[in-house]
Write an enzyme that holds these catalytic residues in place. Sequence first.
Site, PDB file in Angstrom:
ATOM      1  N   ASP A 196      -0.886   1.246   3.737  1.00 52.59           N
ATOM      2  CA  ASP A 196      -1.931   0.978   2.745  1.00 52.59           C
ATOM      3  C   ASP A 196      -3.276   1.532   3.209  1.00 52.59           C
ATOM      4  O   ASP A 196      -3.578   1.515   4.402  1.00 52.59           O
ATOM      5  CB  ASP A 196      -2.030  -0.542   2.526  1.00 52.59           C
ATOM      6  CG  ASP A 196      -2.671  -0.865   1.193  1.00 52.59           C
ATOM      7  OD1 ASP A 196      -2.928   0.056   0.403  1.00 52.59           O
ATOM      8  OD2 ASP A 196      -2.915  -2.064   0.943  1.00 52.59           O
TER       9      ASP A 196
ATOM     10  N   ASN B  73       3.789   0.844  -8.188  1.00 48.61           N
ATOM     11  CA  ASN B  73       3.021   2.098  -8.143  1.00 48.61           C
ATOM     12  C   ASN B  73       3.259   2.994  -9.368  1.00 48.61           C
ATOM     13  O   ASN B  73       2.484   3.910  -9.633  1.00 48.61           O
ATOM     14  CB  ASN B  73       3.335   2.898  -6.863  1.00 48.61           C
ATOM     15  CG  ASN B  73       2.728   2.315  -5.609  1.00 48.61           C
ATOM     16  OD1 ASN B  73       3.207   2.550  -4.501  1.00 48.61           O
ATOM     17  ND2 ASN B  73       1.660   1.517  -5.753  1.00 48.61           N
TER      18      ASN B  73
HETATM   19  C1  FPP Z   1      -0.928   3.070  -0.350  1.00 42.91           C
HETATM   20  O1  FPP Z   1      -2.294   3.392  -0.246  1.00 42.91           O
HETATM   21  C2  FPP Z   1      -0.129   4.240  -0.133  1.00 42.91           C
HETATM   22  C3  FPP Z   1       0.709   4.773  -1.052  1.00 42.91           C
HETATM   23  C4  FPP Z   1       0.917   4.214  -2.396  1.00 42.91           C
HETATM   24  C5  FPP Z   1       1.452   6.011  -0.744  1.00 42.91           C
HETATM   25  C6  FPP Z   1       1.985   6.171   0.645  1.00 42.91           C
HETATM   26  C7  FPP Z   1       2.397   7.549   0.807  1.00 42.91           C
HETATM   27  C8  FPP Z   1       2.162   8.302   1.877  1.00 42.91           C
HETATM   28  C9  FPP Z   1       1.596   7.830   3.159  1.00 42.91           C
HETATM   29  C10 FPP Z   1       2.539   9.727   1.764  1.00 42.91           C
HETATM   30  C11 FPP Z   1       3.536  10.164   2.722  1.00 42.91           C
HETATM   31  C12 FPP Z   1       4.860   9.575   2.518  1.00 42.91           C
HETATM   32  C13 FPP Z   1       5.953  10.314   2.464  1.00 42.91           C
HETATM   33  C14 FPP Z   1       7.268   9.629   2.513  1.00 42.91           C
HETATM   34  C15 FPP Z   1       5.896  11.770   2.383  1.00 42.91           C
HETATM   35  P1  FPP Z   1      -3.212   3.196  -1.524  1.00 42.91           P
HETATM   36  O2  FPP Z   1      -3.180   4.460  -2.312  1.00 42.91           O
HETATM   37  O3  FPP Z   1      -2.797   1.966  -2.256  1.00 42.91           O
HETATM   38  O4  FPP Z   1      -4.617   3.017  -0.860  1.00 42.91           O
HETATM   39  P2  FPP Z   1      -5.791   2.045  -1.350  1.00 42.91           P
HETATM   40  O5  FPP Z   1      -5.276   0.642  -1.210  1.00 42.91           O
HETATM   41  O6  FPP Z   1      -6.874   2.354  -0.385  1.00 42.91           O
HETATM   42  O7  FPP Z   1      -6.121   2.448  -2.752  1.00 42.91           O
END
Ligand code: FPP
Length: 219
Positions: free
Chosen positions: A2, A50
């Site tokens: 996250d 998501n």
């Molecule tokens: C949450 O942060 C993260 C995600 C929804 C995506 C996770 C994906 C990756 C790390 C990309 C790499 C993974 C692979 C398998 C290639 P957020 O977007 O919710 O962050 P925020 O809470 O700050 O908005």
Amino acid sequence: MDGNGRWATARNLPRTAGHKKGADSLRTIMNACRDLGVTHLTVYAFSSENWRRSDAEISDLMQLLQHYLQQELQTLHENKIRLRFIGDTEMLSPEIQKQLAEAEQLTTRNNAFHFTIALSYGARQEITRAVQKLIAQGTAAADITEETISAALDTAGLPEPDLLIRTGGEERLSNFLLWQSAYTELYFTKTLWPDFGKKEFVAALENFAGRERRYGTAE
Ligand code: FPP
């Protein structure tokens, strides 16, 4: 994993830049696992919830996943890493589903390291699907047990996690591995996932090493 979005926003970058940096963190942590003797890693890359993000962000995340797999698959295989995907992967595009199936197939006999990626994953949905599967197979009510449910989950065959790390400051599970983490140690850190490197990972493991695990017993 996250905190990618906040990492990017703090730098006036598009959220995708945070996800890209997040993919770099994932590579770092994979390598750290190898150095530190961790044999299983499961990451929450895309939750059932998501799907409510903008079409543009979903499309960017899917492209990043495809790119990651194209780039990394051979190296993962050469390092005897077994790849698994958990979640309602039927929600993904047929092209990605094919790519996931091929990656699982290619690495199915590997045993040096178990790398699992949760995609379109929600634990309640996983448990619901497991029970539906058992009922569809004609399982008698008395045979719906902890063991048969565990074996019908997407994670069948994987050990239950010892440690669950959530980056980004929120202190909740957000529908991740609810069944499997009944006795898992939880570790929350404010560090955003793109800033989570080997040093932070070692700190989490050291914290875990100091825990006393009783599994509900009194001793
Ligand atoms: C949450 O942060 C993260 C995600 C929804 C995506 C996770 C994906 C990756 C790390 C990309 C790499 C993974 C692979 C398998 C290639 P957020 O977007 O919710 O962050 P925020 O809470 O700050 O908005």
